[in-house]
Design an enzyme around this catalytic site. Structure first.
Site, short mmCIF file in Angstrom:
data_model
loop_
_atom_site.label_atom_id
_atom_site.label_comp_id
_atom_site.label_asym_id
_atom_site.label_seq_id
_atom_site.Cartn_x
_atom_site.Cartn_y
_atom_site.Cartn_z
N ASP A 1 0.71 -1.25 0.44
CA ASP A 1 -0.02 -0.03 -0.11
C ASP A 1 0.59 1.73 0.46
O ASP A 1 2.02 1.48 0.63
CB ASP A 1 -0.66 0.03 1.78
CG ASP A 1 -2.06 1.23 1.23
OD1 ASP A 1 -1.74 1.91 0.24
OD2 ASP A 1 -2.30 1.26 2.52
N GLY B 1 0.42 3.63 1.90
CA GLY B 1 0.88 5.02 2.90
C GLY B 1 -0.71 5.60 2.33
O GLY B 1 -0.67 7.07 3.55
N GLY B 2 -1.80 5.82 2.00
CA GLY B 2 -2.53 6.98 1.78
C GLY B 2 -3.89 6.59 2.26
O GLY B 2 -3.67 7.25 2.88
N GLN C 1 -10.55 7.03 -7.43
CA GLN C 1 -11.28 7.19 -6.00
C GLN C 1 -12.70 7.99 -6.51
O GLN C 1 -12.90 8.21 -7.37
CB GLN C 1 -10.64 8.78 -5.16
CG GLN C 1 -9.16 8.22 -4.83
CD GLN C 1 -9.58 7.35 -3.10
OE1 GLN C 1 -11.05 7.77 -3.18
NE2 GLN C 1 -8.70 6.28 -2.86
N GLY D 1 -10.86 4.17 -1.65
CA GLY D 1 -12.09 4.87 -1.35
C GLY D 1 -13.45 4.45 -0.09
O GLY D 1 -14.59 5.08 0.52
N ASP E 1 -8.37 -6.78 -0.05
CA ASP E 1 -7.58 -7.39 1.50
C ASP E 1 -8.17 -6.21 2.13
O ASP E 1 -9.32 -5.59 2.08
CB ASP E 1 -5.70 -6.64 0.91
CG ASP E 1 -6.34 -4.57 1.42
OD1 ASP E 1 -6.05 -4.75 2.30
OD2 ASP E 1 -6.66 -4.87 0.42
N CYS F 1 -11.87 -28.49 8.08
CA CYS F 1 -11.49 -27.59 7.59
C CYS F 1 -9.51 -27.95 7.45
O CYS F 1 -9.43 -29.02 8.73
CB CYS F 1 -11.32 -26.82 8.49
SG CYS F 1 -10.19 -24.90 8.60
N CYS G 1 -6.77 -26.53 8.18
CA CYS G 1 -5.89 -25.85 8.30
C CYS G 1 -5.37 -26.49 9.91
O CYS G 1 -5.95 -27.63 10.46
CB CYS G 1 -6.77 -24.61 9.63
SG CYS G 1 -7.14 -25.17 11.26
N CYS H 1 -7.30 -26.79 13.02
CA CYS H 1 -8.77 -28.08 13.13
C CYS H 1 -8.00 -29.94 13.24
O CYS H 1 -9.38 -30.97 13.23
CB CYS H 1 -9.37 -27.38 12.06
SG CYS H 1 -10.44 -26.08 12.27
N HIS I 1 -6.28 -20.64 11.65
CA HIS I 1 -7.47 -21.13 10.92
C HIS I 1 -8.22 -19.43 10.09
O HIS I 1 -8.94 -20.29 8.57
CB HIS I 1 -8.38 -21.58 11.84
CG HIS I 1 -10.27 -21.40 11.35
ND1 HIS I 1 -10.69 -22.72 11.90
CD2 HIS I 1 -11.25 -20.54 12.21
CE1 HIS I 1 -11.65 -22.61 10.48
NE2 HIS I 1 -12.27 -21.29 10.71
#
Length: 413
Positions: free
Chosen positions: A91, A93-94, A191, A220, A270, A308, A310, A313, A339
């Protein structure tokens, strides 16, 4: 970057793509876990990779402050510094213009920040943001944009949108002069707040600059706006963005949000939600979140999800054990993070499989039935998916919940 669309949903705008970057291939649509400070809290890089994650996010602003560029340069970039061999997005930094607003002054040159650690002033310009991201070495770098809260109204929204376009030109120029274009890929950020007209103007201007960028993000949003407005802005942007570039919706983490965005044509997302909520003692499941702090789980010796894959689990760690240590022992945050990251990967992985097999609308029906069937479907999800040809209510007698409609497990009074 090599970007190839492999399959499209016959009903919605969902698609499966292959994105090859300098550190490997990432299949889209995908969810990116957030490693703000070059670490996903509670997990090692090897654990993250073992969960099937191939793309994570670092934050430019924070890495510039700590450990700083000198350390990152000496380490050979952020990949080597954090021991991550997969793909990396930074990212610009905005977002800190919103989250650290009290420490920031906006100018046309850039954003003047006062360090929250030392109080020292730091000017983050578009050129500086790109240069920092070059040193970090991320595979995908984001333009510096002028970000305002999604709830902001009035002339400041238009000002931020227009400045974001001007700053994109400066970011493109800095990137093209750097000699880094073959290994690092610049994304633009659309934006315009919640105003469709401003969004259209921004889209038109940024698409004109398509040859200077490798992908586009929708920025935004996810700042508290009404979900019925949120999805309409996502749809508007996804429809106008080029077919031959990845589309990234920033800050999206709830499972229902992810699947609606995928149906509307988004490829990447994200959010800190799955990892942060793990530290608060909440496990994400295909039947909805489990708040393991609640006493109802104290004698439940089942795993979070028997199906699951993971490590938490698969090892048989019980809900009762997690209830016992959650928010008290770091082992609980570690177990739940494993998980929750797996859950997010499953949601998107199953979406990819369904799109490839031509059954994505069926997947949407089954997911929402399992996740929301006992409480009612969020009205905004119903409306959003209807706009791309999927009627969640077809053949069903189910309650529709107005507003955000997010599902959560609360203590019963």
């Amino acid at each position: 970057m090599e970007f190839e669309v492999l399959a499209k949903c016959h009903t919605t705008r969902a698609r499966v793509s292959r994105m090859k970057l300098a550190h490997g291939v990432t299949m889209l649509p995908t969810f990116m876990p957030v490693a703000t400070q070059a670490a996903i809290k509670g997990l090692t890089p090897e654990q993250v990779e073992s969960l099937g994650v191939s793309l994570i996010l670092n934050n430019t602003y924070h890495l510039n402050l700590r450990p700083g560029l000198k350390v990152l340069q000496e380490a050979g970039g952020a990949h080597k510094f954090q021991g991550w061999d997969g793909n990396l997005l930074t990212d610009s930094g905005g977002f800190q213009m919103v989250s650290l607003n009290k420490f920031m002054t906006m100018t046309e040159e850039g954003a003047l920040f006062e360090s929250p650690f030392t109080g020292e002033p730091t000017m983050l310009t578009p050129e500086e943001s790109i240069s920092i991201q070059h040193i970090i070495g991320a595979d995908i770098i984001m333009q510096l944009d002028d970000v305002v809260s999604s709830l902001t109204v009035g002339p400041r929204v238009e000002e931020a949108m227009e400045r974001s376009v001007r700053w994109l030109d400066r970011c493109i120029a800095q990137h093209e002069n750097s000699g880094k274009k073959r290994t690092q890929n610049l994304f633009a950020i659309v934006q315009g707040g919640l105003d469709p007209e401003l969004r259209d103007r921004c889209l038109d201007e940024m698409v004109k600059r398509k040859d200077g960028v490798s992908g586009f993000a929708i920025g935004g949003l996810s700042g508290g706006e009404e979900k019925d407005i949120f999805w309409r802005i996502i749809k508007q942007c996804a429809e106008k963005l080029p077919e031959d570039r990845p589309r990234y919706s920033m800050g999206i983490g709830f499972a229902e949000d992810l699947l609606v965005c995928v149906a509307l044509g988004v490829d990447m997302a994200d959010c800190v939600f799955p990892t942060r909520t793990a530290r608060f003692g909440v496990a994400l499941t295909h039947q909805g979140p489990l708040n393991l702090r609640l006493s109802k789980h104290a004698k439940d010796f089942n795993p979070i999800d028997e199906a699951c894959p993971c490590p938490t689990c698969e090892s048989g760690t019980s809900r009762a054990m997690l209830h016992h240590i959650v928010t008290h022992e770091t082992a609980a945050a570690h177990a739940l993070t494993l998980h929750n990251v797996t859950f997010q990967a499953q949601v998107m992985g199953r979406a990819r499989t369904a799109i490839m097999e031509g059954t994505f609308p069926d997947y949407l029906h089954s997911f929402f039935a399992n996740y929301f069937g006992d409480v009612g479907y969020p009205e905004w999800c119903v409306n959003a998916l209807r706009s791309v040809g999927v009627d969640l209510l077809e053949g069903k007698d189910i309650n529709v919940v107005p507003g955000q409609g997010a599902k959560w497990e609360y203590a019963k009074s």
